[in-house]
Design an enzyme around this catalytic site. Structure first.
Site, PDB file in Angstrom:
ATOM      1  N   ASP A  60       0.896  -1.114   0.004  1.00 28.39           N
ATOM      2  CA  ASP A  60      -0.049   0.039   0.160  1.00 28.39           C
ATOM      3  C   ASP A  60       0.742   1.325  -0.056  1.00 28.39           C
ATOM      4  O   ASP A  60       1.715   1.479   0.986  1.00 28.39           O
ATOM      5  CB  ASP A  60      -1.076   0.034   1.221  1.00 28.39           C
ATOM      6  CG  ASP A  60      -1.793   0.936   1.280  1.00 28.39           C
ATOM      7  OD1 ASP A  60      -1.712   2.070   0.380  1.00 28.39           O
ATOM      8  OD2 ASP A  60      -2.877   1.149   2.003  1.00 28.39           O
ATOM      9  N   VAL A  61       0.934   2.106  -0.963  1.00 21.95           N
ATOM     10  CA  VAL A  61       1.756   3.130  -1.188  1.00 21.95           C
ATOM     11  C   VAL A  61       1.558   4.107  -0.125  1.00 21.95           C
ATOM     12  O   VAL A  61       2.451   5.252  -0.210  1.00 21.95           O
ATOM     13  CB  VAL A  61       1.966   3.796  -2.631  1.00 21.95           C
ATOM     14  CG1 VAL A  61       2.444   2.804  -3.644  1.00 21.95           C
ATOM     15  CG2 VAL A  61       0.645   4.217  -3.042  1.00 21.95           C
ATOM     16  N   TYR A 154      -8.172  15.261  -7.354  1.00 18.97           N
ATOM     17  CA  TYR A 154      -7.343  14.614  -8.295  1.00 18.97           C
ATOM     18  C   TYR A 154      -6.342  15.592  -8.827  1.00 18.97           C
ATOM     19  O   TYR A 154      -5.019  15.438  -8.974  1.00 18.97           O
ATOM     20  CB  TYR A 154      -8.133  13.825  -9.220  1.00 18.97           C
ATOM     21  CG  TYR A 154      -7.275  12.995 -10.365  1.00 18.97           C
ATOM     22  CD1 TYR A 154      -6.792  11.614 -10.035  1.00 18.97           C
ATOM     23  CD2 TYR A 154      -6.816  13.441 -11.689  1.00 18.97           C
ATOM     24  CE1 TYR A 154      -6.175  10.929 -10.891  1.00 18.97           C
ATOM     25  CE2 TYR A 154      -6.221  12.878 -12.382  1.00 18.97           C
ATOM     26  CZ  TYR A 154      -5.856  11.554 -12.247  1.00 18.97           C
ATOM     27  OH  TYR A 154      -5.098  10.895 -13.171  1.00 18.97           O
ATOM     28  N   LYS A 158      -2.348  15.727  -8.558  1.00 18.55           N
ATOM     29  CA  LYS A 158      -1.274  15.773  -9.521  1.00 18.55           C
ATOM     30  C   LYS A 158      -0.707  16.865  -9.836  1.00 18.55           C
ATOM     31  O   LYS A 158       0.718  16.834 -10.302  1.00 18.55           O
ATOM     32  CB  LYS A 158      -2.028  15.499 -10.996  1.00 18.55           C
ATOM     33  CG  LYS A 158      -2.667  13.958 -11.165  1.00 18.55           C
ATOM     34  CD  LYS A 158      -1.609  12.871 -10.760  1.00 18.55           C
ATOM     35  CE  LYS A 158      -2.258  11.378 -10.986  1.00 18.55           C
ATOM     36  NZ  LYS A 158      -1.260  10.482 -10.739  1.00 18.55           N
TER      37      LYS A 158
END
Ligand SMILES: NC(=O)c1ccc[n+]([C@@H]2O[C@H](COP(=O)([O-])OP(=O)(O)OC[C@H]3O[C@@H](n4cnc5c(N)ncnc54)[C@H](O)[C@@H]3O)[C@@H](O)[C@H]2O)c1
Length: 255
Positions: A60-61, A154, A158
């Site tokens: 799990d990052v 999101y 990013k």
């Protein structure tokens, strides 16, 4: 001889649409890869399709210890680590005013922003332990640069990936570490198919300049180039692999 002969990479999000294509491309270029994902089932399927050049690990990052563990696991399994590809990412299209302020901010931020930060940090520490340089490639998005509806957290995450890429390249350059990012536009993967559930699939297809979505293999081609020595002068920047999506107004037929 492939461009990545003898190179060892860690790849997160390896079971996703873009991840699987990157994995195949790295192997075809002679690389060895520790393929990492949340999905143990997905990893078992990936492993069954690949040979000895691929190892797999459920990670799990969003957990730093697990991310650090994947770096040392790759080095132990294949002798060294040369390339880190922070590709895992999630999206959850929703109008801003409908957000749950905890779930709709923290979930996406944890994977897309914190996960990439952990990958940069743990990867660079592994390179330092080895006394080597290395390459770190982060998956950004055109939405790190463009505002868009239904995708607030999101896009913010990013944009953070783009800035982390610049800052990391600056701080780590003296250690021989190169850091860059790839920004896909719209790629036909399970992540993009969320727009199908919203009834927006045809609408967004018509917004594409050539009325078609990018294929995961096209992104993988760009990634393989960016992590190879051929791209040695590309550092601290985000490379757009988007069919020009971020540069033009949507065509009228898309409206
Ligand atoms: N598909 C597109 O149009 C598009 C466009 C721009 C950028 N991107 C970016 O490309 C990357 C890959 O996206 P994709 O389209 O292949 O998506 P995908 O949904 O097909 O794959 C994402 C993968 O990440 C894994 N993952 C999710 N959370 C994780 C976690 N906490 N730890 C480890 N793994 C985790 C998932 O299990 C999945 O296998 C993402 O960073 C995404 O934001 C995609």
């Amino acid at each position: 001889m492939g461009r990545l002969n003898g190179k060892v990479a860690v790849l997160t999000g390896a079971c996703g649409g873009i991840g699987q294509a990157i994995l195949r491309k790295l192997i075809s270029e002679g690389g060895k890869v520790l393929a990492v994902d949340l999905s143990e089932q997905g990893l078992a399927a990936v492993k069954s399709k690949q040979g000895d050049a691929v190892d797999t690990l459920a990670v799990d990052v969003t957990d730093y210890d697990q991310v650090a563990g994947m770096m040392s696991r790759a080095a132990e399994r294949f002798g060294q680590l040369d390339i880190v590809i922070n590709n895992a990412g999630i999206g959850s299209p929703k109008a801003l005013l409908e957000h749950d302020p905890v779930a709709d901010f923290e979930g996406v931020t944890a994977v897309n922003q914190k996960g990439v930060y952990y990958g940069i940090l743990a990867g660079a520490r592994q390179f330092k332990r080895q006394g080597s340089g290395g390459v770190i490639l982060n998956t950004s998005s055109v939405y790190g640069h463009m505002a868009s509806e239904l995708s607030f957290t999101y896009n913010v995450s990013k944009a953070a990936v783009d800035m982390m890429t610049k800052c990391a390249a600056l701080e780590l350059g003296a250690a021989g570490i190169r850091v860059c990012a790839v920004a896909p536009g719209r790629v036909d993967t399970p992540l993009l198919r969320k727009y199908e559930e919203l009834g927006l699939w045809e609408h967004i297809r018509k917004e594409q300049m050539r009325q078609t979505f990018t294929q995961p293999e096209e992104i993988a081609n760009v990634v393989a180039f960016l992590v190879s020595e051929e791209a040695n002068c590309i550092n601290g920047c985000t490379v757009y692999a988007s069919d020009g999506f971020e540069n033009f107004k949507f065509p009228l037929q898309g409206s």
